[in-house]
Design a protein around this motif. Structure first.
Motif, mmCIF file in Angstrom:
data_model
loop_
_atom_site.group_PDB
_atom_site.id
_atom_site.type_symbol
_atom_site.label_atom_id
_atom_site.label_comp_id
_atom_site.label_asym_id
_atom_site.label_seq_id
_atom_site.Cartn_x
_atom_site.Cartn_y
_atom_site.Cartn_z
ATOM 1 N N TYR A 13 0.838 -1.217 0.000
ATOM 2 C CA TYR A 13 0.000 0.000 0.000
ATOM 3 C C TYR A 13 0.865 1.257 0.000
ATOM 4 C CZ TYR A 13 -2.874 3.863 1.410
ATOM 5 O OH TYR A 13 -3.467 5.100 1.453
ATOM 6 N N ILE A 14 1.917 1.278 0.831
ATOM 7 C CA ILE A 14 2.790 2.460 0.881
ATOM 8 C C ILE A 14 3.460 2.674 -0.469
ATOM 9 C CG2 ILE A 14 4.874 3.435 1.919
ATOM 10 C CD1 ILE A 14 4.067 2.026 4.545
ATOM 11 N N ASN A 15 3.921 1.577 -1.092
ATOM 12 C CA ASN A 15 4.513 1.666 -2.427
ATOM 13 C C ASN A 15 3.524 2.266 -3.423
ATOM 14 O OD1 ASN A 15 4.897 -0.291 -5.188
ATOM 15 N ND2 ASN A 15 6.683 0.843 -4.488
ATOM 16 N N TYR A 16 2.259 1.811 -3.361
ATOM 17 C CA TYR A 16 1.215 2.345 -4.230
ATOM 18 C C TYR A 16 0.957 3.820 -3.919
ATOM 19 C CZ TYR A 16 -3.549 3.556 -5.557
ATOM 20 O OH TYR A 16 -4.641 4.215 -6.043
ATOM 21 N N ASP A 17 0.886 4.159 -2.623
ATOM 22 C CA ASP A 17 0.550 5.535 -2.246
ATOM 23 C C ASP A 17 1.641 6.513 -2.650
ATOM 24 O OD1 ASP A 17 -1.506 7.146 -0.939
ATOM 25 O OD2 ASP A 17 0.054 7.620 0.537
ATOM 26 N N CYS A 18 2.895 6.067 -2.634
ATOM 27 C CA CYS A 18 3.988 6.917 -3.129
ATOM 28 C C CYS A 18 3.741 7.304 -4.588
ATOM 29 C CB CYS A 18 5.324 6.179 -3.022
ATOM 30 S SG CYS A 18 5.937 5.924 -1.360
ATOM 31 N N ASP A 19 3.449 6.302 -5.425
ATOM 32 C CA ASP A 19 3.209 6.564 -6.848
ATOM 33 C C ASP A 19 1.938 7.395 -7.038
ATOM 34 O OD1 ASP A 19 5.455 5.176 -7.927
ATOM 35 O OD2 ASP A 19 4.447 3.288 -7.497
#
Length: 400
Positions: A274-280
């Motif tokens: 989720y954090i990886n997705y939220d960064c993008d």
């Protein structure tokens, strides 16, 4: 994985005893069945890419001033692929265990077939380039390895890099994750909680990828790296084989984690994805709104950077310096590496081999961060220096 029980040391001992001939003896030969499976899968994914409806999306403007147009139907193709695969198994039409049982032959066929495909791309780049974003660097080896074209297409609508990177490589990741899970069920009559955690996390990650696929078309892989051996062979061979290897290992090494530990690992992995997705997502929203948005509840901090295109035109870009992107210039790589660790750690630590992907991914992303920094330094000059002063860490806040 097959001949040495997932042990690197056993493999090394075998090769020391038998030498090159021993390696040749255990090398799986491509078979007609392997080619048939690959051809059916590739044709199915190509048909979905061409035929499924999707929103029209514009890619970033290329160095030569071209703007590629894509059809964003990745989520639909992903759902259709998984539902079709599971339905074929459920109704007894095709057993995915066949794929696992012939995996060596399939990978062997992919190794040689994808090499020939890269030869085709090299010839096409010379004879029939799809856009002005193409050309030779003057070195035949680098032209083959790095690629002749940035956006090669067959006809007007079939984008080759979308097919190799997304619809074959990433889709193959999800299909093989399911295959390993089904194989363990067929073999043991049940699926170990370690395999469930591994499969769920890999599927969540690939689902995130296809949900965000239009954003991927703005990344270095698509917008900057040409379609050559490096990217295309990598996505056709390296991604399906290596990226799925923790699940491949777990087929014959089921681990019972216990409900509590399995849930802890699963939640930690999903949080990282989720954090990886939220960064993008954060950066995409920032770019789409031209900086007129909220980042973590505040107006974003930014740098307005100007640059000159290859045609001599001056343009501006906004560089985000707050939110996730204020922690480090490539902070999104941290949760990506951690997610890979969490879908590997259910294998525990009896063997090194399942962790090879995590180690490879770390090297790949650290190298990519450096390449991206070098490219941006060349593009933005003094503005990139200012950006690095505001966001001093490259990947890991406070460390690197």
């Amino acid at each position: 994985m097959v001949h040495a029980d997932g042990s690197v040391s056993q493999t090394w001992d075998y090769l020391k005893q038998h030498g090159l001939q021993g390696f040749i003896n255990i090398w799986p030969r491509p078979t007609a069945l392997a080619w048939k499976i690959i051809a059916c899968y590739a044709a199915f994914e190509a048909a979905l890419q061409l035929l499924l409806p999707g929103k029209t999306v514009e890619g970033p403007i290329s160095p030569q001033g071209n703007r590629p147009i894509y059809k964003a139907n990745g989520v639909a193709a992903y759902l259709v692929t998984l539902l079709t695969y599971l339905s074929l198994w459920w109704f007894g039409i095709f057993n995915p265990s066949i794929v696992y049982d012939h995996l060596g032959e399939i990978f062997s066929a992919l190794i040689f077939g994808s090499f020939l495909f890269c030869v085709f791309l090299y010839i096409k780049g010379h004879l029939a380039p799809s856009s002005t974003d193409s050309g030779s660097c003057g070195n035949i080896i680098m032209d083959f390895y790095w690629g002749m074209e940035l956006y090669p297409r067959i006809g007007k609508n079939f984008d080759i890099k979308v097919f190799t990177n997304c619809r074959f490589g990433m889709m193959g990741w999800a299909v093989l994750a399911l295959t390993y899970c089904i194989k363990q069920y067929e073999q043991n009559g049940k699926v170990a909680d370690s395999m469930l955690v591994n499969t769920i996390l890999m599927l969540v990650y690939v689902t995130k990828f296809f949900w965000w696929e239009a954003g991927y078309w703005n990344t270095m892989d698509i917008a900057h790296d040409r379609a050559g051996f490096y990217i295309c062979w990598g996505c056709l061979v390296w991604v399906p084989s290596l990226y799925t290897s923790p699940g491949m290992y777990l087929v014959n090494h089921p681990v019972n984690l216990g409900t509590q530990l399995a849930i802890y690992i699963l939640v930690a992995g999903i949080l990282c994805i989720y954090i990886n997705y939220d960064c993008d997502r954060q950066r995409q929203v920032f770019r789409r709104t031209n900086g007129k948005c909220l980042v973590w509840g505040k107006a974003p901090s930014k740098i307005v950077a100007s640059y000159t295109t290859s045609s001599g035109e001056t343009k501006n870009s906004l560089l985000l310096t707050s939110g996730w992107w204020g922690l480090a210039r490539h902070f999104h790589y941290v949760p990506e590496i951690l997610a890979a660790f969490f879908w590997t750690v259910p294998a525990l630590f009896n063997h090194f081999l399942p962790y090879f992907y995590v180690i490879f991914l770390t090297i790949l992303l650290f190298d990519r961060a450096k390449r991206d920094d070098d490219r941006c330094r060349s593009k933005y000059g003094k503005y990139w220096k200012l950006y690095c002063e505001k966001v001093p860490y490259r990947i890991i806040p406070g460390i690197y």
